[in-house]
Design an enzyme around this catalytic site. Sequence first.
Site, PDB file in Angstrom:
ATOM      1  N   ARG A  94      21.005  44.794 -11.937  1.00 22.51           N
ATOM      2  CA  ARG A  94      22.067  44.697 -12.932  1.00 22.51           C
ATOM      3  C   ARG A  94      23.142  45.758 -12.725  1.00 22.51           C
ATOM      4  O   ARG A  94      24.083  45.836 -13.527  1.00 22.51           O
ATOM      5  CB  ARG A  94      21.465  44.885 -14.320  1.00 22.51           C
ATOM      6  N   LYS A 144      18.672  32.044 -16.970  1.00 19.26           N
ATOM      7  CA  LYS A 144      17.921  32.544 -15.807  1.00 19.26           C
ATOM      8  C   LYS A 144      16.404  32.357 -15.991  1.00 19.26           C
ATOM      9  O   LYS A 144      15.720  31.906 -15.086  1.00 19.26           O
ATOM     10  CB  LYS A 144      18.225  34.038 -15.572  1.00 19.26           C
ATOM     11  N   ARG A 177      13.360  37.957 -30.722  1.00 19.00           N
ATOM     12  CA  ARG A 177      13.997  39.094 -30.050  1.00 19.00           C
ATOM     13  C   ARG A 177      15.102  39.661 -30.926  1.00 19.00           C
ATOM     14  O   ARG A 177      16.076  38.972 -31.231  1.00 19.00           O
ATOM     15  CB  ARG A 177      14.588  38.631 -28.704  1.00 19.00           C
ATOM     16  N   ARG A 199      18.964  31.046 -29.796  1.00 16.55           N
ATOM     17  CA  ARG A 199      17.674  31.523 -29.308  1.00 16.55           C
ATOM     18  C   ARG A 199      17.091  32.557 -30.270  1.00 16.55           C
ATOM     19  O   ARG A 199      15.882  32.609 -30.476  1.00 16.55           O
ATOM     20  CB  ARG A 199      17.856  32.145 -27.905  1.00 16.55           C
ATOM     21  N   ARG A 202      25.875  43.422 -25.202  1.00 17.36           N
ATOM     22  CA  ARG A 202      25.224  42.979 -23.963  1.00 17.36           C
ATOM     23  C   ARG A 202      26.226  42.289 -23.061  1.00 17.36           C
ATOM     24  O   ARG A 202      26.210  42.484 -21.837  1.00 17.36           O
ATOM     25  CB  ARG A 202      24.053  42.050 -24.283  1.00 17.36           C
TER      26      ARG A 202
HETATM   27  P1  ADP Z   1      19.242  38.773 -21.219  1.00 21.39           P
HETATM   28  O1  ADP Z   1      19.547  38.416 -19.801  1.00 21.39           O
HETATM   29  O2  ADP Z   1      19.069  37.590 -22.110  1.00 21.39           O
HETATM   30  O3  ADP Z   1      20.134  39.819 -21.785  1.00 21.39           O
HETATM   31  P2  ADP Z   1      16.809  40.196 -20.422  1.00 21.39           P
HETATM   32  O4  ADP Z   1      15.514  39.770 -20.985  1.00 21.39           O
HETATM   33  O5  ADP Z   1      17.065  39.984 -18.979  1.00 21.39           O
HETATM   34  O6  ADP Z   1      17.852  39.466 -21.335  1.00 21.39           O
HETATM   35  O7  ADP Z   1      17.052  41.746 -20.729  1.00 21.39           O
HETATM   36  C1  ADP Z   1      16.927  42.292 -22.020  1.00 21.39           C
HETATM   37  C2  ADP Z   1      17.386  43.746 -22.028  1.00 21.39           C
HETATM   38  O8  ADP Z   1      16.533  44.526 -21.168  1.00 21.39           O
HETATM   39  C3  ADP Z   1      18.798  43.994 -21.495  1.00 21.39           C
HETATM   40  O9  ADP Z   1      19.780  43.800 -22.499  1.00 21.39           O
HETATM   41  C4  ADP Z   1      18.688  45.459 -21.049  1.00 21.39           C
HETATM   42  O10 ADP Z   1      18.764  46.337 -22.148  1.00 21.39           O
HETATM   43  C5  ADP Z   1      17.283  45.543 -20.501  1.00 21.39           C
HETATM   44  N1  ADP Z   1      17.253  45.280 -19.034  1.00 21.39           N
HETATM   45  C6  ADP Z   1      16.765  44.166 -18.430  1.00 21.39           C
HETATM   46  N2  ADP Z   1      16.917  44.239 -17.094  1.00 21.39           N
HETATM   47  C7  ADP Z   1      17.537  45.426 -16.846  1.00 21.39           C
HETATM   48  C8  ADP Z   1      17.995  46.076 -15.665  1.00 21.39           C
HETATM   49  N3  ADP Z   1      17.858  45.516 -14.454  1.00 21.39           N
HETATM   50  N4  ADP Z   1      18.583  47.295 -15.790  1.00 21.39           N
HETATM   51  C9  ADP Z   1      18.719  47.867 -16.982  1.00 21.39           C
HETATM   52  N5  ADP Z   1      18.336  47.308 -18.140  1.00 21.39           N
HETATM   53  C10 ADP Z   1      17.759  46.097 -18.086  1.00 21.39           C
END
Ligand code: ADP
Length: 190
Positions: A89, A14, A134, A128, A146
């Site tokens: 999400r 994404k 991270r 990654r 996740r």
């Molecule tokens: P990825 O899609 O690679 O898991 P992101 O950078 O989008 O990584 O998100 C990292 C973390 O941030 C998620 O695992 C979650 O803990 C938190 N997070 C991100 N977006 C949301 C959301 N919309 N609602 C709740 N937690 C979120």
Amino acid sequence: MLNLVLFGPPGAGKGTQSEFLVKRYSLVHLSTGDLFRFNIKNETELGLLAKSYIDKGALVPDSVTISMLEDAVNKNPDAKGFIFDGFPRTNAQAAALDTFLEGRGTSITSMIALEVAEEELKVRLLERGKTSGRADDADPAVIQNRINTYNKETAPVKDFYDGQGKYRGVDGVGSIEEITERLVAVIESL
Ligand code: ADP
């Protein structure tokens, strides 16, 4: 306005695809993951709270995430549109986003999902993790959490937009350019 939700499991690509799409369509990219990481780096109160969830591979609570996202939209009053990456999400976040955008006289144009099989996601995220710095990419147990969280809480958001006739799926396996072309083809057809 062109308001896109770029959807898909962790590691689907994404962020990578958003970078290209924001340039091509002059959109503002809002990644909740990036916003949380910015807050963590700057040791804000929000960052401290978010970190405790992110480190486990859990979702940050809806109320906190929704208000952070709304603040970010409000900071861009002149935007021609947005790419929402990593948000919504949960179905509660999706409903809140609809209400919020409606109040601003706009709406989500489409949710476009990058479809990638689970085994491929794990390989990508571990890869990654070698360079991203991270912590949530480095630990296979956190990665699995996740993915499980995605399957349980996030995957149903697809039905939310499908019910509005706004869901589009795209094969997320291939070269970065190939996937960009698929996304552009969908956007041009909207
Ligand atoms: P990825 O899609 O690679 O898991 P992101 O950078 O989008 O990584 O998100 C990292 C973390 O941030 C998620 O695992 C979650 O803990 C938190 N997070 C991100 N977006 C949301 C959301 N919309 N609602 C709740 N937690 C979120």
